[in-house]
Design a protein around this motif. Structure first.
Motif, PDB file in Angstrom:
ATOM      1  N   GLN A 310     -20.217 -19.712   2.619  1.00  0.00           N
ATOM      2  CA  GLN A 310     -21.466 -20.352   2.931  1.00  0.00           C
ATOM      3  C   GLN A 310     -22.251 -19.355   3.876  1.00  0.00           C
ATOM      4  O   GLN A 310     -21.549 -18.413   4.433  1.00  0.00           O
ATOM      5  N   ALA A 311     -23.456 -19.730   4.243  1.00  0.00           N
ATOM      6  CA  ALA A 311     -24.173 -19.087   5.390  1.00  0.00           C
ATOM      7  C   ALA A 311     -23.818 -19.400   6.639  1.00  0.00           C
ATOM      8  O   ALA A 311     -23.438 -20.456   6.834  1.00  0.00           O
ATOM      9  N   TYR A 312     -23.883 -18.437   7.828  1.00  0.00           N
ATOM     10  CA  TYR A 312     -23.473 -18.618   9.037  1.00  0.00           C
ATOM     11  C   TYR A 312     -24.310 -18.133   9.910  1.00  0.00           C
ATOM     12  O   TYR A 312     -24.871 -17.018   9.682  1.00  0.00           O
ATOM     13  N   SER A 313     -24.878 -19.108  10.750  1.00  0.00           N
ATOM     14  CA  SER A 313     -26.009 -18.624  11.711  1.00  0.00           C
ATOM     15  C   SER A 313     -25.545 -17.801  12.737  1.00  0.00           C
ATOM     16  O   SER A 313     -24.463 -17.514  13.148  1.00  0.00           O
ATOM     17  N   PRO A 314     -26.552 -16.922  13.184  1.00  0.00           N
ATOM     18  CA  PRO A 314     -26.198 -15.959  14.373  1.00  0.00           C
ATOM     19  C   PRO A 314     -25.492 -16.611  15.568  1.00  0.00           C
ATOM     20  O   PRO A 314     -24.579 -16.077  16.174  1.00  0.00           O
ATOM     21  N   MET A 315     -25.939 -17.771  15.901  1.00  0.00           N
ATOM     22  CA  MET A 315     -25.316 -18.667  17.207  1.00  0.00           C
ATOM     23  C   MET A 315     -23.873 -19.037  16.784  1.00  0.00           C
ATOM     24  O   MET A 315     -22.875 -18.921  17.545  1.00  0.00           O
ATOM     25  N   THR A 316     -23.634 -19.228  15.376  1.00  0.00           N
ATOM     26  CA  THR A 316     -22.271 -19.536  15.082  1.00  0.00           C
ATOM     27  C   THR A 316     -21.279 -18.103  15.392  1.00  0.00           C
ATOM     28  O   THR A 316     -20.375 -18.355  15.851  1.00  0.00           O
ATOM     29  N   LEU A 317     -21.849 -17.210  14.710  1.00  0.00           N
ATOM     30  CA  LEU A 317     -21.219 -15.767  15.070  1.00  0.00           C
ATOM     31  C   LEU A 317     -21.074 -15.724  16.520  1.00  0.00           C
ATOM     32  O   LEU A 317     -19.916 -15.131  16.858  1.00  0.00           O
ATOM     33  N   ARG A 318     -22.020 -15.735  17.392  1.00  0.00           N
ATOM     34  CA  ARG A 318     -22.026 -15.412  18.742  1.00  0.00           C
ATOM     35  C   ARG A 318     -20.632 -16.221  19.263  1.00  0.00           C
ATOM     36  O   ARG A 318     -19.982 -15.686  19.979  1.00  0.00           O
ATOM     37  N   PHE A 319     -20.866 -17.543  19.010  1.00  0.00           N
ATOM     38  CA  PHE A 319     -19.923 -18.445  19.511  1.00  0.00           C
ATOM     39  C   PHE A 319     -18.354 -18.324  19.249  1.00  0.00           C
ATOM     40  O   PHE A 319     -17.518 -18.086  19.862  1.00  0.00           O
ATOM     41  N   PHE A 320     -18.392 -17.952  17.888  1.00  0.00           N
ATOM     42  CA  PHE A 320     -17.213 -17.280  17.211  1.00  0.00           C
ATOM     43  C   PHE A 320     -16.773 -16.310  18.010  1.00  0.00           C
ATOM     44  O   PHE A 320     -15.438 -16.006  18.360  1.00  0.00           O
ATOM     45  N   ILE A 321     -17.393 -15.299  18.386  1.00  0.00           N
ATOM     46  CA  ILE A 321     -17.048 -14.055  18.898  1.00  0.00           C
ATOM     47  C   ILE A 321     -16.416 -14.285  20.245  1.00  0.00           C
ATOM     48  O   ILE A 321     -15.394 -13.799  20.759  1.00  0.00           O
ATOM     49  N   LEU A 322     -17.030 -15.266  20.851  1.00  0.00           N
ATOM     50  CA  LEU A 322     -16.988 -15.713  22.437  1.00  0.00           C
ATOM     51  C   LEU A 322     -15.546 -16.414  22.408  1.00  0.00           C
ATOM     52  O   LEU A 322     -15.047 -16.744  23.566  1.00  0.00           O
ATOM     53  N   GLN A 323     -15.130 -17.137  21.555  1.00  0.00           N
ATOM     54  CA  GLN A 323     -14.088 -18.031  21.509  1.00  0.00           C
ATOM     55  C   GLN A 323     -12.764 -17.041  21.359  1.00  0.00           C
ATOM     56  O   GLN A 323     -11.683 -17.643  21.717  1.00  0.00           O
ATOM     57  N   ALA A 324     -12.708 -15.958  21.303  1.00  0.00           N
ATOM     58  CA  ALA A 324     -11.654 -15.176  21.486  1.00  0.00           C
ATOM     59  C   ALA A 324     -12.082 -13.955  22.652  1.00  0.00           C
ATOM     60  O   ALA A 324     -13.113 -13.752  23.133  1.00  0.00           O
ATOM     61  N   HIS A 325     -10.819 -13.622  23.342  1.00  0.00           N
ATOM     62  CA  HIS A 325     -10.930 -12.537  24.358  1.00  0.00           C
ATOM     63  C   HIS A 325     -11.361 -11.310  23.881  1.00  0.00           C
ATOM     64  O   HIS A 325     -11.012 -10.918  22.753  1.00  0.00           O
ATOM     65  N   TYR A 326     -12.259 -10.569  24.721  1.00  0.00           N
ATOM     66  CA  TYR A 326     -12.978  -9.310  23.996  1.00  0.00           C
ATOM     67  C   TYR A 326     -11.994  -8.323  23.803  1.00  0.00           C
ATOM     68  O   TYR A 326     -12.144  -7.212  22.919  1.00  0.00           O
ATOM     69  N   ARG A 327     -10.841  -8.344  24.415  1.00  0.00           N
ATOM     70  CA  ARG A 327      -9.890  -7.165  24.055  1.00  0.00           C
ATOM     71  C   ARG A 327      -8.791  -7.358  22.919  1.00  0.00           C
ATOM     72  O   ARG A 327      -8.114  -6.506  22.665  1.00  0.00           O
ATOM     73  N   GLY A 328      -8.752  -8.590  22.369  1.00  0.00           N
ATOM     74  CA  GLY A 328      -8.006  -8.815  21.350  1.00  0.00           C
ATOM     75  C   GLY A 328      -8.782  -8.416  19.892  1.00  0.00           C
ATOM     76  O   GLY A 328     -10.065  -8.691  19.959  1.00  0.00           O
ATOM     77  N   LEU A 337     -14.768 -19.300  10.741  1.00  0.00           N
ATOM     78  CA  LEU A 337     -16.383 -19.655  11.149  1.00  0.00           C
ATOM     79  C   LEU A 337     -16.680 -21.131  11.038  1.00  0.00           C
ATOM     80  O   LEU A 337     -17.662 -21.429  11.871  1.00  0.00           O
ATOM     81  N   GLN A 338     -16.142 -21.740  10.254  1.00  0.00           N
ATOM     82  CA  GLN A 338     -16.721 -23.308   9.921  1.00  0.00           C
ATOM     83  C   GLN A 338     -16.015 -23.973  11.307  1.00  0.00           C
ATOM     84  O   GLN A 338     -16.808 -24.873  11.500  1.00  0.00           O
ATOM     85  N   ALA A 339     -15.174 -23.700  11.587  1.00  0.00           N
ATOM     86  CA  ALA A 339     -14.563 -24.247  12.884  1.00  0.00           C
ATOM     87  C   ALA A 339     -15.424 -24.149  14.016  1.00  0.00           C
ATOM     88  O   ALA A 339     -15.799 -24.844  14.841  1.00  0.00           O
ATOM     89  N   SER A 340     -15.811 -22.824  14.246  1.00  0.00           N
ATOM     90  CA  SER A 340     -16.656 -22.428  15.430  1.00  0.00           C
ATOM     91  C   SER A 340     -18.113 -23.248  15.004  1.00  0.00           C
ATOM     92  O   SER A 340     -18.515 -23.555  16.092  1.00  0.00           O
ATOM     93  N   ASP A 341     -18.552 -23.208  13.815  1.00  0.00           N
ATOM     94  CA  ASP A 341     -20.000 -23.874  13.602  1.00  0.00           C
ATOM     95  C   ASP A 341     -19.870 -25.365  14.074  1.00  0.00           C
ATOM     96  O   ASP A 341     -20.591 -25.759  14.897  1.00  0.00           O
ATOM     97  N   LYS A 342     -18.776 -26.086  13.686  1.00  0.00           N
ATOM     98  CA  LYS A 342     -18.456 -27.575  14.044  1.00  0.00           C
ATOM     99  C   LYS A 342     -18.362 -27.583  15.524  1.00  0.00           C
ATOM    100  O   LYS A 342     -19.201 -28.461  16.355  1.00  0.00           O
ATOM    101  N   GLY A 343     -17.631 -26.807  16.123  1.00  0.00           N
ATOM    102  CA  GLY A 343     -17.405 -26.801  17.711  1.00  0.00           C
ATOM    103  C   GLY A 343     -18.542 -26.526  18.371  1.00  0.00           C
ATOM    104  O   GLY A 343     -18.905 -27.168  19.320  1.00  0.00           O
TER     105      GLY A 343
END
Length: 489
Positions: A310-328, A337-343
């Motif tokens: 499916q399509a994912y929005s820019p904010m879903t992607l941003r949130f997804f990225i921030l749900q992980a630590h930047y060095r991992g 992505l779907q989990a991030s979208d709903k969260g």
RNA sequence: GGUCGGAUGGCCGAGCGGCUAGGCACAGGUCUGCAAAACCUUUUACACCGGUUCGAAUCCGGUUCCGACCUCCA
């Protein structure tokens, strides 16, 4: 407010961060080589350093954020001598190299805007700083750490290494580099003009037919890849500045070479902190042309790629990225992505609801605890996943208060509101997605909901269900509450 | 081959010596005409083998997988 601690790749430890100059921070981040459309891998850096910048500004620091555009000098490494990436793409697309640079610079900045990253304070491009680069190369030659050969200039790594620790940043030992596998093969490819295979180019002589070239003390040519960042960071941030950032893939040779160049020229490692974010993988594999799993950001936002359900929005992607630590490493998959979208939706709903919370005389919960935990987590090397966990706790508190299962006094209701504004929207940089024609759409929806309410009053459930189900099929969510129905997309 | 970094429950992902994040999915419950949303409850863990310790997902050693980088190459 306690102090920010950041992992410094140069020392391989977490260190307390204090700006060099009072409350002013100099931040240099390596930007893209603009020879192709932005893909998923391009997104993480801008987002990570945007959050760092937003957090520092939240703490009252003033950040000068410099991000370069590489539009010359980055070579394609396939045998022969290597060709400039932009020149190659220009040849393929049969246009001027600068048209390539322009088109993909715009595409990159579009992507950054959609991701809601703050624009850099300065966005210098390599081709606009040829003079500064030449000046720096001359200084390195004068220091005896570079030499000219046949119209090109190379950095003398072996001489430099006699007095400096070449390889410290990337954890490399020069002897290993010299003895490393593949050097035999590479030496056959006509690197004769270099004194040592480890030397890297500061200036390359251009063949007459080469489309990008400038005059220099060594004849016409173009700058090497690494020198642009040294020259531009120095010009805009000074000989020594606070933070130099980029992806881990740039550790070697790019950043290692930058350190060598700047040190040769000014005597200093240019940055106090070297900060590197990790890469994004897809379904456990790295993104690579050979695996054919590279996803462009426009494909992600449109949902038109074989790997996307499916399509994912820019904010879903941003949130997804921030749900992980930047060095991992961060693994990308539809499920994740779907989990991030709903969260994210859950947090946004709570944030919208906070303004309507009932205020009680009694406070059964101290929201300040959540706030303090957020600060602590960010201070510990930007632990955004923990900040997000705290925000989910806040969402729970908010929902419970809305259901009147938890009493909050005025002070805590207000703090809860500020918590979402400051942390979710301000520091994590999430913005509620804008929907076009909102008011007109709402009017239509209210009409339908009224009709459905009438049907329900008349116990015509077949009709009311039909309305709801068809709206659901169109992507609308209908919520029946005590005071009537509401909708969302 | 060399140098670093990883392996956490169905999925993603924190934690890095005792207090076992969080989200999504699944299941049960409350609410509802039925749903949805929300709330409550709940099940799956720390790659493998040894060791250190009163106690290890967390420290040490080994094994197996995986990833990044190794020069003009995001």
């Amino acid at each position: 407010m306690s102090d920010l601690r950041l992992y410094n790749t140069y020392t391989r430890t977490v260190e307390e961060f204090h700006p060099l100059h009072d409350k002013n921070v100099g931040l240099y981040v390596c930007g893209p080589t603009v020879y192709g459309p932005p893909h998923l891998g391009h997104v993480r850096g801008p987002v990570v350093f945007d959050v760092l910048r937003r957090y520092m500004e939240f703490q009252g620091l003033k950040v000068r954020h410099v991000r370069n555009i590489t539009d010359v000098g980055h070579l394609v490494g396939d045998g022969d001598e290597g060709e400039d990436k932009l020149s190659k793409q220009a040849r393929l697309e049969q246009v001027e190299p600068m048209e390539i640079a322009q088109a993909y610079t715009l595409a990159y900045n579009d992507m950054c805007r959609m991701m809601n990253t703050l624009p850099p304070s300065i966005e210098p491009r390599a081709s606009g700083h040829i003079l500064e680069q030449i000046g720096m190369i001359e200084a390195i030659i004068n220091a005896g750490l570079a030499y000219e050969a046949n119209g090109s200039v190379y950095f003398d790594v072996l001489t430099y290494a006699k007095t400096h620790d070449y390889g410290k940043l990337s954890g490399r030992v020069l002897e290993d580099l010299i003895a490393g596998a593949g050097n035999e093969a590479r030496e056959l490819e006509g690197q004769g003009e270099k004194r040592n295979p480890n030397d890297f180019a500061l200036w390359k002589k251009a063949a007459p037919e080469h489309i990008m070239q400038w005059n220099s003390p060594w004849g016409t040519g173009y700058p090497g890849w690494h020198i642009e960042c040294s020259a531009m960071s120095r010009k805009y941030l000074g000989d020594i500045f606070d933070i130099h950032g980029g992806g881990m893939d740039l550790l070697f040779p790019h950043h290692e070479s930058e350190i060598a160049q700047s040190t040769a020229c000014t005597g200093h490692n240019p940055a106090r902190f070297w900060i590197h974010h990790n890469m994004i993988t897809i379904n456990g594999q790295k993104m690579a042309k050979s695996l054919n799993n590279g996803i462009r950001v426009d494909e992600l936002f449109a949902g038109n790629h074989p790997l996307l359900e499916q399509a994912y929005s820019p904010m879903t992607l941003r949130f997804f990225i921030l749900q992980a630590h930047y060095r991992g490493t961060l693994d990308f998959s539809n499920e994740a992505l779907q989990a991030s979208d709903k969260g994210l939706q859950r947090l946004l709903n709570a944030a919208a609801q906070v303004k309507k919370l009932p205020v009680s005389d009694i406070g059964e919960y101290a929201v300040s605890d959540i706030w303090n935990n957020c600060v602590q987590s960010m201070n510990e090397d930007l632990n955004t996943p923990q900040v997000i966990a705290q925000l989910f706790e806040a969402a729970r508190v908010c929902n419970q208060a809305a259901d009147e299962k938890l009493k909050l006094d005025r002070e805590n209701v207000e703090l809860l509101g500020r918590l979402f504004d400051t942390w979710l929207l301000g520091i994590l940089g999430i913005k509620a997605e804008e929907k076009g024609h909102e008011s007109a759409l709402d009017g239509v929806m209210q009409l339908l909901l009224t009709m459905r309410a009438e049907a329900k009053t008349n116990k015509n459930y077949a009709l009311s269900d039909e309305i709801r189900n068809k709206l659901t099929a169109l992507g609308f969510t209908i919520k029946d509450g005590k005071d009537g129905s509401s909708w969302s997309l």
